[in-house]
Design a protein around this motif. Sequence first.
Motif, mmCIF file in Angstrom:
data_model
loop_
_atom_site.group_PDB
_atom_site.id
_atom_site.type_symbol
_atom_site.label_atom_id
_atom_site.label_comp_id
_atom_site.label_asym_id
_atom_site.label_seq_id
_atom_site.Cartn_x
_atom_site.Cartn_y
_atom_site.Cartn_z
ATOM 1 N N ILE A 98 0.865 -1.180 0.000
ATOM 2 C CA ILE A 98 0.000 0.000 0.000
ATOM 3 C C ILE A 98 0.900 1.227 0.000
ATOM 4 O O ILE A 98 1.767 1.368 0.878
ATOM 5 C CB ILE A 98 -0.929 0.005 1.225
ATOM 6 C CG1 ILE A 98 -1.826 -1.237 1.222
ATOM 7 C CG2 ILE A 98 -1.759 1.272 1.260
ATOM 8 C CD1 ILE A 98 -2.642 -1.401 2.504
ATOM 9 N N GLU A 99 0.695 2.105 -0.944
ATOM 10 C CA GLU A 99 1.544 3.287 -1.060
ATOM 11 C C GLU A 99 0.712 4.555 -1.111
ATOM 12 O O GLU A 99 -0.514 4.524 -1.246
ATOM 13 C CB GLU A 99 2.436 3.190 -2.292
ATOM 14 C CG GLU A 99 3.457 2.065 -2.211
ATOM 15 C CD GLU A 99 4.632 2.254 -3.139
ATOM 16 O OE1 GLU A 99 4.511 3.037 -4.108
ATOM 17 O OE2 GLU A 99 5.683 1.611 -2.903
ATOM 18 N N LEU A 133 4.588 11.182 -5.748
ATOM 19 C CA LEU A 133 5.659 11.360 -4.780
ATOM 20 C C LEU A 133 6.949 10.681 -5.215
ATOM 21 O O LEU A 133 8.034 11.035 -4.735
ATOM 22 C CB LEU A 133 5.229 10.815 -3.415
ATOM 23 C CG LEU A 133 4.134 11.591 -2.694
ATOM 24 C CD1 LEU A 133 3.701 10.841 -1.445
ATOM 25 C CD2 LEU A 133 4.602 12.982 -2.336
ATOM 26 N N LYS A 134 6.863 9.730 -6.119
ATOM 27 C CA LYS A 134 8.061 9.038 -6.590
ATOM 28 C C LYS A 134 9.044 9.994 -7.260
ATOM 29 O O LYS A 134 10.217 9.649 -7.459
ATOM 30 C CB LYS A 134 7.675 7.913 -7.554
ATOM 31 C CG LYS A 134 6.896 6.771 -6.904
ATOM 32 C CD LYS A 134 6.521 5.712 -7.925
ATOM 33 C CE LYS A 134 5.650 4.615 -7.312
ATOM 34 N NZ LYS A 134 6.393 3.759 -6.387
ATOM 35 N N SER A 135 8.591 11.180 -7.612
ATOM 36 C CA SER A 135 9.480 12.167 -8.213
ATOM 37 C C SER A 135 10.403 12.810 -7.194
ATOM 38 O O SER A 135 11.381 13.475 -7.563
ATOM 39 C CB SER A 135 8.651 13.261 -8.901
ATOM 40 O OG SER A 135 7.834 13.943 -7.956
ATOM 41 N N ALA A 136 10.146 12.630 -5.897
ATOM 42 C CA ALA A 136 10.900 13.341 -4.861
ATOM 43 C C ALA A 136 12.178 12.593 -4.459
ATOM 44 O O ALA A 136 13.278 13.136 -4.556
ATOM 45 C CB ALA A 136 10.017 13.582 -3.641
ATOM 46 N N TYR A 137 12.044 11.362 -3.996
ATOM 47 C CA TYR A 137 13.208 10.592 -3.573
ATOM 48 C C TYR A 137 12.839 9.117 -3.561
ATOM 49 O O TYR A 137 11.656 8.751 -3.603
ATOM 50 C CB TYR A 137 13.726 11.038 -2.199
ATOM 51 C CG TYR A 137 12.728 10.952 -1.061
ATOM 52 C CD1 TYR A 137 12.591 9.801 -0.285
ATOM 53 C CD2 TYR A 137 11.920 12.042 -0.735
ATOM 54 C CE1 TYR A 137 11.690 9.722 0.762
ATOM 55 C CE2 TYR A 137 11.016 11.978 0.315
ATOM 56 C CZ TYR A 137 10.901 10.820 1.064
ATOM 57 O OH TYR A 137 10.002 10.743 2.098
ATOM 58 N N GLU A 138 13.852 8.284 -3.527
ATOM 59 C CA GLU A 138 13.638 6.840 -3.510
ATOM 60 C C GLU A 138 12.786 6.457 -2.306
ATOM 61 O O GLU A 138 13.112 6.789 -1.163
ATOM 62 C CB GLU A 138 14.987 6.113 -3.430
ATOM 63 C CG GLU A 138 14.877 4.595 -3.415
ATOM 64 C CD GLU A 138 14.584 3.990 -4.772
ATOM 65 O OE1 GLU A 138 13.901 2.956 -4.821
ATOM 66 O OE2 GLU A 138 15.031 4.564 -5.784
ATOM 67 N N GLY A 139 11.669 5.789 -2.567
ATOM 68 C CA GLY A 139 10.792 5.340 -1.490
ATOM 69 C C GLY A 139 9.865 6.395 -0.946
ATOM 70 O O GLY A 139 9.226 6.180 0.091
ATOM 71 N N PRO A 187 3.918 17.161 -4.237
ATOM 72 C CA PRO A 187 5.300 16.845 -4.636
ATOM 73 C C PRO A 187 6.095 18.067 -5.075
ATOM 74 O O PRO A 187 7.328 18.070 -4.968
ATOM 75 C CB PRO A 187 5.118 15.865 -5.805
ATOM 76 C CG PRO A 187 3.752 15.320 -5.648
ATOM 77 C CD PRO A 187 2.942 16.425 -5.049
ATOM 78 N N HIS A 188 5.420 19.100 -5.562
ATOM 79 C CA HIS A 188 6.118 20.301 -6.015
ATOM 80 C C HIS A 188 6.672 21.124 -4.853
ATOM 81 O O HIS A 188 7.426 22.072 -5.074
ATOM 82 C CB HIS A 188 5.169 21.181 -6.834
ATOM 83 C CG HIS A 188 4.692 20.545 -8.091
ATOM 84 N ND1 HIS A 188 3.586 20.996 -8.782
ATOM 85 C CD2 HIS A 188 5.165 19.492 -8.805
ATOM 86 C CE1 HIS A 188 3.386 20.245 -9.848
ATOM 87 N NE2 HIS A 188 4.334 19.325 -9.882
ATOM 88 N N ARG A 189 6.334 20.771 -3.617
ATOM 89 C CA ARG A 189 6.807 21.515 -2.444
ATOM 90 C C ARG A 189 8.102 20.938 -1.872
ATOM 91 O O ARG A 189 8.678 21.503 -0.950
ATOM 92 C CB ARG A 189 5.743 21.489 -1.331
ATOM 93 C CG ARG A 189 4.368 21.931 -1.753
ATOM 94 C CD ARG A 189 3.391 21.739 -0.591
ATOM 95 N NE ARG A 189 2.009 21.657 -1.053
ATOM 96 C CZ ARG A 189 0.998 21.298 -0.293
ATOM 97 N NH1 ARG A 189 1.198 21.014 0.982
ATOM 98 N NH2 ARG A 189 -0.232 21.241 -0.786
ATOM 99 N N TYR A 190 8.570 19.838 -2.389
ATOM 100 C CA TYR A 190 9.659 19.089 -1.763
ATOM 101 C C TYR A 190 11.006 19.791 -1.899
ATOM 102 O O TYR A 190 11.336 20.355 -2.948
ATOM 103 C CB TYR A 190 9.746 17.690 -2.385
ATOM 104 C CG TYR A 190 10.889 16.870 -1.854
ATOM 105 C CD1 TYR A 190 10.859 16.374 -0.557
ATOM 106 C CD2 TYR A 190 12.011 16.608 -2.642
ATOM 107 C CE1 TYR A 190 11.912 15.617 -0.056
ATOM 108 C CE2 TYR A 190 13.060 15.849 -2.155
ATOM 109 C CZ TYR A 190 13.012 15.364 -0.861
ATOM 110 O OH TYR A 190 14.055 14.636 -0.378
#
Length: 474
Positions: free
Chosen positions: A368-369, A374-380, A431-434
């Motif tokens: 479950i994810e 969010l995968k665009s931000a960092y691994e995992g 995700p654009h806030r990361y």
Amino acid sequence: MRRAITSGSALPVPVAPGPAGPAGPAPHTGVEPHEARAPHAGPVGGPGPTPQPDPARDPGSARHASRHARNAPWPYTRLDVAAARAAGHPPHPIRQFVLKTRSRCNLACTYCYVYEMADQGWRDQPVAMAPATTARAAQRIAEHAAAHDLPRVDLVLHGGEPLLTAPAVLAAPVEAVRAALAATTPRTRITATVQTNGTLITRGRLSALAAAGIRVGVSLDGGLPAHNTRRVDHAGHPGFGAAARGLRLLARHPDSYAGVLCVIDLDQDPVETYESLLAFAPPTVGLLLPLANWSAPPPPGPARRPGGTPYADWLLAVFERWWHDGARRTRIRLFEEIIALLLGLPATTETLGLAPAATAVIETDGSIEQADSLKSAYEGAAATGMALDTHSFDQLLEHPGFAARQLGRDALAAGCRACELVEVCGGGHYPHRYRAGEGFRQPSVYCADLQVLIRHIATAVQHAAAAHPPAAAS
């Protein structure tokens, strides 16, 4: 009446208050000076105990927690979910379930967030969702719907490329959920779509999907080959020809046609891109900002001037063409969402407004994810350490990453909370806030673009209202 939205010297457009709608948001898909990490004013900030997956039951959960804490202290070490609940932030049920029926794709688009960006978790996933996993997903979805008396759940078949599945079993996940709901909460309705690159659309697949009541959305970057040079197969061959054939076939079945998603490319003429898509008669067009953040900024585009707002400029060229067209030939979701939010209507997307996130992703292995983007931000970044066999969707609601996206204004940076556009912008797409090492509590990396876009649309709505005032009551 909320604070007015203004544009330059234009008169204010009032923004009426309105509660979040019952259906909740749906997924779908300019750089301002960075605001330093904002101290949180309110009861939901600060470190504190938060429910986490049990490492004894899922050894991978400790790895996920460590990675989240390192990359995104907000929310993973600075949000106290229990305190947020006590302060009046109840959990909101999940209403949309994205089923990753395939984890591989027949295309190799160069900007794909699943295969080409920070998270490479797809490599460890089974190629396809097994029937037993599908059945377990259906049970968990029905369990959640019954627990929250949901009138409707939305299913999205996703990938990878979901149409790599044989036509005879394409609809199996939807049929499994439908049967599970009928047994536990028969009043709950289902809407279902499949999101595809369009290259594998055939009459047989369309017939199978239509028979199961599944509509089809297609990802395309414009209606001409030149717009789709980044959408290639694994040998580097263009995918546009096959996608165009599939779209022409889909256009002949309007009841099955959900629309087209298009990632903005500053190298392409905006009006040409928009008008070329109209050739495929889409009922809706989704214009998506590229998945980018403060640590991986968006493509600057040609001849970008410092301090400019190229994405707003691109979108406003399309808006003017769409807004002043004599006939509404398609809906553009981004523009309609902004207009609705300006008028105080509820948001139906997670990319704008302050409505709580309500989407969960189920990977092919049953994990479950959180939202795929969010995968665009960092691994995992999307991982939770939870799985269908060991966790319910109610437990997902207590995960700090998920809970943070249900806090509305309280999850935002201080500058965003004070901004007059916050009810519309909502801080921008999460995700654009990361920013690496800080997390998701900055303004959107597209903040300046969003401000220009929203103010321009507000002025257009105001002028339209002045030109067509409501008739006086008799």
